[in-house]
Design a protein around this motif. Structure first.
Motif, PDB file in Angstrom:
ATOM      1  N   MET A 436      -3.856  74.049 -22.578  1.00  0.00           N
ATOM      2  CA  MET A 436      -2.509  73.512 -22.428  1.00  0.00           C
ATOM      3  C   MET A 436      -2.466  71.817 -21.735  1.00  0.00           C
ATOM      4  O   MET A 436      -0.714  71.354 -22.962  1.00  0.00           O
ATOM      5  CB  MET A 436      -2.507  73.799 -20.707  1.00  0.00           C
ATOM      6  CG  MET A 436      -2.372  74.665 -20.867  1.00  0.00           C
ATOM      7  SD  MET A 436      -1.117  75.413 -18.948  1.00  0.00           S
ATOM      8  CE  MET A 436      -2.992  76.140 -18.678  1.00  0.00           C
ATOM      9  N   LEU A 437      -3.476  71.141 -22.307  1.00  0.00           N
ATOM     10  CA  LEU A 437      -3.282  69.138 -22.434  1.00  0.00           C
ATOM     11  C   LEU A 437      -3.133  69.343 -23.830  1.00  0.00           C
ATOM     12  O   LEU A 437      -2.570  67.942 -24.359  1.00  0.00           O
ATOM     13  CB  LEU A 437      -4.015  68.225 -21.397  1.00  0.00           C
ATOM     14  CG  LEU A 437      -4.517  68.705 -19.583  1.00  0.00           C
ATOM     15  CD1 LEU A 437      -5.559  67.582 -19.283  1.00  0.00           C
ATOM     16  CD2 LEU A 437      -2.768  68.789 -19.396  1.00  0.00           C
ATOM     17  N   VAL A 438      -4.017  69.741 -24.368  1.00  0.00           N
ATOM     18  CA  VAL A 438      -3.756  68.859 -25.549  1.00  0.00           C
ATOM     19  C   VAL A 438      -2.558  69.728 -26.501  1.00  0.00           C
ATOM     20  O   VAL A 438      -1.906  69.253 -27.412  1.00  0.00           O
ATOM     21  CB  VAL A 438      -4.551  70.013 -26.757  1.00  0.00           C
ATOM     22  CG1 VAL A 438      -4.732  69.500 -28.175  1.00  0.00           C
ATOM     23  CG2 VAL A 438      -6.292  69.087 -26.638  1.00  0.00           C
ATOM     24  N   ALA A 439      -2.291  70.904 -26.010  1.00  0.00           N
ATOM     25  CA  ALA A 439      -0.386  71.057 -26.524  1.00  0.00           C
ATOM     26  C   ALA A 439       0.543  70.213 -25.629  1.00  0.00           C
ATOM     27  O   ALA A 439       1.460  69.890 -27.237  1.00  0.00           O
ATOM     28  CB  ALA A 439      -0.767  72.395 -26.278  1.00  0.00           C
ATOM     29  N   GLY A 440       0.458  70.158 -24.795  1.00  0.00           N
ATOM     30  CA  GLY A 440       1.374  68.661 -24.162  1.00  0.00           C
ATOM     31  C   GLY A 440       1.350  68.046 -25.305  1.00  0.00           C
ATOM     32  O   GLY A 440       2.422  67.345 -24.882  1.00  0.00           O
ATOM     33  N   ALA A 441       0.372  67.487 -26.061  1.00  0.00           N
ATOM     34  CA  ALA A 441       0.110  66.031 -26.609  1.00  0.00           C
ATOM     35  C   ALA A 441       1.533  65.986 -27.601  1.00  0.00           C
ATOM     36  O   ALA A 441       2.371  65.700 -28.455  1.00  0.00           O
ATOM     37  CB  ALA A 441      -0.640  65.054 -26.872  1.00  0.00           C
ATOM     38  N   LEU A 442       1.121  67.446 -28.502  1.00  0.00           N
ATOM     39  CA  LEU A 442       2.474  67.622 -29.057  1.00  0.00           C
ATOM     40  C   LEU A 442       3.470  67.814 -28.777  1.00  0.00           C
ATOM     41  O   LEU A 442       4.863  66.943 -29.342  1.00  0.00           O
ATOM     42  CB  LEU A 442       1.945  68.842 -30.198  1.00  0.00           C
ATOM     43  CG  LEU A 442       2.867  69.667 -30.734  1.00  0.00           C
ATOM     44  CD1 LEU A 442       3.199  68.366 -32.344  1.00  0.00           C
ATOM     45  CD2 LEU A 442       3.231  70.934 -31.657  1.00  0.00           C
ATOM     46  N   VAL A 443       4.126  68.247 -27.610  1.00  0.00           N
ATOM     47  CA  VAL A 443       5.451  68.614 -26.482  1.00  0.00           C
ATOM     48  C   VAL A 443       5.698  66.837 -26.644  1.00  0.00           C
ATOM     49  O   VAL A 443       6.644  66.551 -26.878  1.00  0.00           O
ATOM     50  CB  VAL A 443       5.547  69.040 -25.843  1.00  0.00           C
ATOM     51  CG1 VAL A 443       6.225  69.677 -25.095  1.00  0.00           C
ATOM     52  CG2 VAL A 443       4.463  70.729 -26.633  1.00  0.00           C
ATOM     53  N   THR A 444       5.404  66.409 -26.489  1.00  0.00           N
ATOM     54  CA  THR A 444       5.207  64.709 -25.239  1.00  0.00           C
ATOM     55  C   THR A 444       5.998  64.198 -26.979  1.00  0.00           C
ATOM     56  O   THR A 444       6.987  63.670 -26.947  1.00  0.00           O
ATOM     57  CB  THR A 444       3.780  64.123 -24.769  1.00  0.00           C
ATOM     58  OG1 THR A 444       3.424  65.074 -24.098  1.00  0.00           O
ATOM     59  CG2 THR A 444       4.627  62.594 -24.301  1.00  0.00           C
ATOM     60  N   ALA A 445       5.401  64.103 -28.303  1.00  0.00           N
ATOM     61  CA  ALA A 445       5.799  63.309 -29.288  1.00  0.00           C
ATOM     62  C   ALA A 445       7.084  63.716 -29.631  1.00  0.00           C
ATOM     63  O   ALA A 445       8.218  63.137 -30.082  1.00  0.00           O
ATOM     64  CB  ALA A 445       4.620  63.413 -30.383  1.00  0.00           C
ATOM     65  N   LEU A 446       7.026  64.888 -29.980  1.00  0.00           N
ATOM     66  CA  LEU A 446       8.218  65.987 -29.970  1.00  0.00           C
ATOM     67  C   LEU A 446       9.917  64.968 -29.128  1.00  0.00           C
ATOM     68  O   LEU A 446      10.311  65.170 -29.879  1.00  0.00           O
ATOM     69  CB  LEU A 446       7.886  67.273 -30.362  1.00  0.00           C
ATOM     70  CG  LEU A 446       9.131  68.528 -30.696  1.00  0.00           C
ATOM     71  CD1 LEU A 446       8.464  67.420 -32.010  1.00  0.00           C
ATOM     72  CD2 LEU A 446       8.435  69.627 -30.764  1.00  0.00           C
TER      73      LEU A 446
END
Lengths: 660, 103
Positions: A436-446
């Motif tokens: 979840m945290l790794v996926a969160g990195a994508l979402v954050t940048a987006l």
């Protein structure tokens, strides 16, 4: 250091006391004399907070030289066997928090001079934020649970006052109440946790409690008969409920996005940089308790990871610039909480620090944008602000890069450290949390760069009048932006060793050897440069780059694409726009349920039992009795005379015959 | 005069007073009945004083006479006002203390 040497002339307690008292004095001056100073009301709080910042730096310097402090300095009351004292615990964690709090507070004070200059509540606003600084300082300097709770509630109160600062707006009042009520839920758990600590440890003093904790290991309590539960897990979870309220973790997060009704400097200071991190600080401070309960840590880890990913996703569909940053704050607080769950307390505090800098920066830059746009907050009506506001543009870009975790900005180091620590954690659920945290990195940048491109790039979408009046903000606004942009650039690089890996903080933390994820990272530590190079080879960095690229493609180069995508993905967008239904659930189930529940008590208990039977019933029965008895009073004198004579005869008979 | 005879006279006076109060409607008779009650009490006081050779009885009688005279004067004045205001001299006119039945 030479700049702090003259302080040695004073007793240390005087220096420590001056840190909270200086902002308090500023708050009182602005609060009681603000009507007199009007436009100059900022001087009291500004000087007070500046003194606190300077002394905090001195304390940080002293602590780094090994001078710490732990004592009660004043006994306020003694309740039974419980002394209620004001005391200070000055160690590396406290000193670091002091510097973060007072630094951001000082920047925000400065910024506010420009941002609020024509607001009728100018002095009131300064009084509140200085009072907030005082409360937060009391919270972090505390050496016992009651003082912690005092600071905890005081920051909550000031948060309430400031969210509802523009009290003429109904939405602000609603948001303030919501924040207050949701925090009551968390504080209820927190208070029970403190009561449990007092019950089992017999004290509220940190050191006494932490010493007693080792005797509690393995002890159980049967709250429901037949189900023994670990006492420490209970205490840890109850305290964490308080942290969930204050640090806005799912499901007690609902108040934070609405708190954006408050003025923007408040969103930066209270709802991004300091107050909401009180929960993170508290859990780190209580590390001796949490380390004894892997169950509680697992819960914390998962709640943090869930908050980090899913709140970030909601940020994707928001259009209010402040709401996007608010959801981003929720998501980043989730990262910190997840780090706490992975026992990486120092990483959590490290992220707290870098986040305080770049998030306060983003909020203040957003405030600068809103100021230039004449209070327009909808990013769909912005665009192309880059040329009009160069300083805001560059600082906002720095904040966005730091938030997205692009090296070498501050957020990269703290976020990567957290993801790595969670990856090393062996607790149940740690692997899910890591995904979840790794996926969160994508979402954050987006979501960050969606906002960035929509605001600063592309064609201007505001009306002509606003477009002509676009201007860079005055220097009282841009100077704090620059002051915050500097640490947002280099704080990660510079402090990952001492703070992120805990070389400086470890004296304040207790980490069980089998859970020591940070220790494992430390063992393979070859410096920040090596960490950066390794960071380039792992998923979070590439996902963040992908997020930025996608955002640039969608919202800068080909603005038509997201419109088409919205149509295809409408069910998902609907879920995100309804924010997973937390608000709907709260409204229909909790609010309406409590109202129904209250209505039952109102009708049955109040109306029937108390009003009907006890209050009105008594009166009614007495009235009835009186109605029948008053027939005796006929008004005929001979009736009265007859009654008297009969009475006389009866008395005489009684006394003569029986007593005689 | 024997003690018993005096007590019987007092009792008769008392009964006559009660009878007047209870049976007659006219307010003058009511006052007369009350005077008879006073007189019965005074006779008892007199014979009591004579019986135990004490002057207290006679002193008491003088006091009661003074008091009853004053009370009578006051009541007669009230009676006059009642007659003027209410237009009657029977007790039936004086029912203002009654609770009006309102249910």
């Amino acid at each position: 250091m030479w700049a702090f040497d003259w302080l040695n002339a004073f007793p240390p307690i005087a220096v420590y006391l001056a840190i909270p008292l200086a902002p308090l004095a500023g708050a009182l001056v602005a609060g009681f004399l603000g009507w007199k100073f009007r436009e100059q009301a900022h001087w009291g709080p500004l000087i007070g907070v500046a003194i606190a910042f300077y002394l905090s730096l001195a304390v940080l310097w002293q602590v780094s030289q090994g001078i710490t402090f732990y004592d009660d300095i004043y006994t306020w009351a003694i309740l039974g066997h419980l002394p209620v004292s004001i005391g200070f615990d000055i160690d590396s964690l406290t000193a670091l928090m002091l510097v973060i709090v007072t630094f951001v507070s000082l920047c925000v004070h400065f910024y506010t001079i420009g941002y609020m200059h024509d607001d009728p509540g100018y002095a009131r606003f300064f009084s509140y934020i200085a009072l907030f600084t005082f409360s937060m300082i009391m919270l972090v300097m505390s050496n016992n649970f009651l003082q912690l709770f005092f600071g905890w509630e005081a920051v909550g109160l000031v948060s309430y006052l400031l969210i509802g600062f523009w009290f003429q707006r109904e939405s602000a009042n609603v948001a303030a109440l919501k924040a207050f009520i949701v925090n009551r839920v968390g504080d209820f758990g927190f208070l029970i946790g403190i009561a449990a600590i007092y019950h089992y440890c017999g004290s509220l003093d940190y050191r006494t409690v932490f010493a007693a904790v080792s005797h509690l290991v393995g002890q159980t309590v049967e709250i429901i008969p037949g189900h023994p539960w670990n006492i420490l897990t209970w205490i840890a979870l109850l305290l964490f409920i308080g942290a969930m309220g204050k640090s806005a973790q799912v499901p007690l997060h609902v108040w934070l996005p609405e708190s954006m009704e408050g003025p923007t400097p408040i969103s930066a200071l209270i709802h991004a940089a300091t107050m909401v991190t009180a929960g993170i600080f508290m859990v780190a401070r209580m590390s001796p308790i949490y380390e004894q309960s892997p169950t509680a840590l697992s819960v914390i880890l998962l709640i943090g990871a869930i908050t980090a990913l899913f709140m970030g996703l909601v940020g994707l569909v928001q259009n209010d610039i402040k709401r996007i940053i608010a959801y981003s704050t929720l998501s980043q607080l989730g990262y910190m909480t997840a780090a706490l769950g992975a026992s990486a307390f120092s990483a959590a505090i490290f992220h707290l620090m870098t986040h305080a800098f770049f998030k306060a920066l983003l909020f203040l830059a957003a405030g600068s944008v809103i100021h230039a746009m004449a209070n327009e907050q909808d990013i769909r009506k912005m665009g192309g602000l880059r040329k009009a506001m160069p300083i805001t543009y560059i600082t906002f870009l720095i904040g966005s890069l730091a938030l997205s975790g692009i090296p070498p900005f501050a957020g990269f180091f703290s976020k990567d450290l957290i993801i790595e620590a969670v990856g090393l954690s062996t607790l149940p659920g740690a692997d899910w949390a890591e995904y979840m945290l790794v996926a969160g990195a994508l979402v954050t940048a987006l979501y960050t760069f969606r906002m960035f491109f929509l605001v600063f790039h592309g064609a201007p979408r505001m009306d002509a009048y606003t477009y002509v009046h676009l201007h860079e903000s005055p220097s009282v606004i841009t100077i704090p932006l620059i002051a915050l942009a500097l640490p947002a650039v280099f704080a990660g690089w510079a402090y990952i060793g001492p703070i992120g890996l805990g070389h400086f903080l470890n004296s304040s933390l207790v980490i069980a050897p089998q859970l020591n994820t940070i220790g494992e990272i430390s063992a393979h530590w070859h410096g920040a440069w090596d960490f950066l190079l390794q960071g380039l080879l792992v998923w979070p960095f590439w996902l963040a780059l992908l997020g930025i690229a996608v955002a640039a493609y969608f919202y800068w180069l080909y603005p038509g694409v997201p419109v088409a995508l919205t149509r295809i993905l409408s069910p998902f967008i609907w879920i995100l726009e309804s924010k997973y239904g937390f608000d709907a659930f709260n409204r229909t189930v909790l609010v309406r349920g409590v109202i129904q529940f209250g209505r039952v008590f109102w009708h049955m208990g109040d109306e029937r039992l108390i009003d009907g039977i006890m209050v009105n019933g008594t009166a009614r029965e007495i009235g009835k009795a009186a109605l029948s008895w008053r027939r005796v009073q006929t008004g005929y004198i001979y009736h009265y005379a007859f009654a008297m004579i009969i009475g006389l005869i009866l008395f005489m008979t009684y006394f003569v015959v029986w007593k005689g | 005069m024997t003690l018993e005879l005096a007590l019987v006279i007092a009792a008769l006076l008392f009964l006559a007073g009660i009878a007047l109060i209870l049976l007659r409607r006219n307010l003058i008779f009511l006052l007369l009945g009350m005077e008879l009650l006073f007189n019965a009490a005074m006779v008892i006081a007199l014979v009591g004083g004579a019986r135990w050779h004490s002057s207290t009885g006679q002193v008491l009688v003088v006091f009661i006479m003074a008091l009853s005279g004053a009370a009578l004067a006051l009541t007669l004045a009230l009676l006059l006002r009642v007659k003027q205001e209410l237009g009657g001299d029977t007790v039936d006119a004086l029912r203002h203390l009654r609770e009006e039945a309102d249910e």
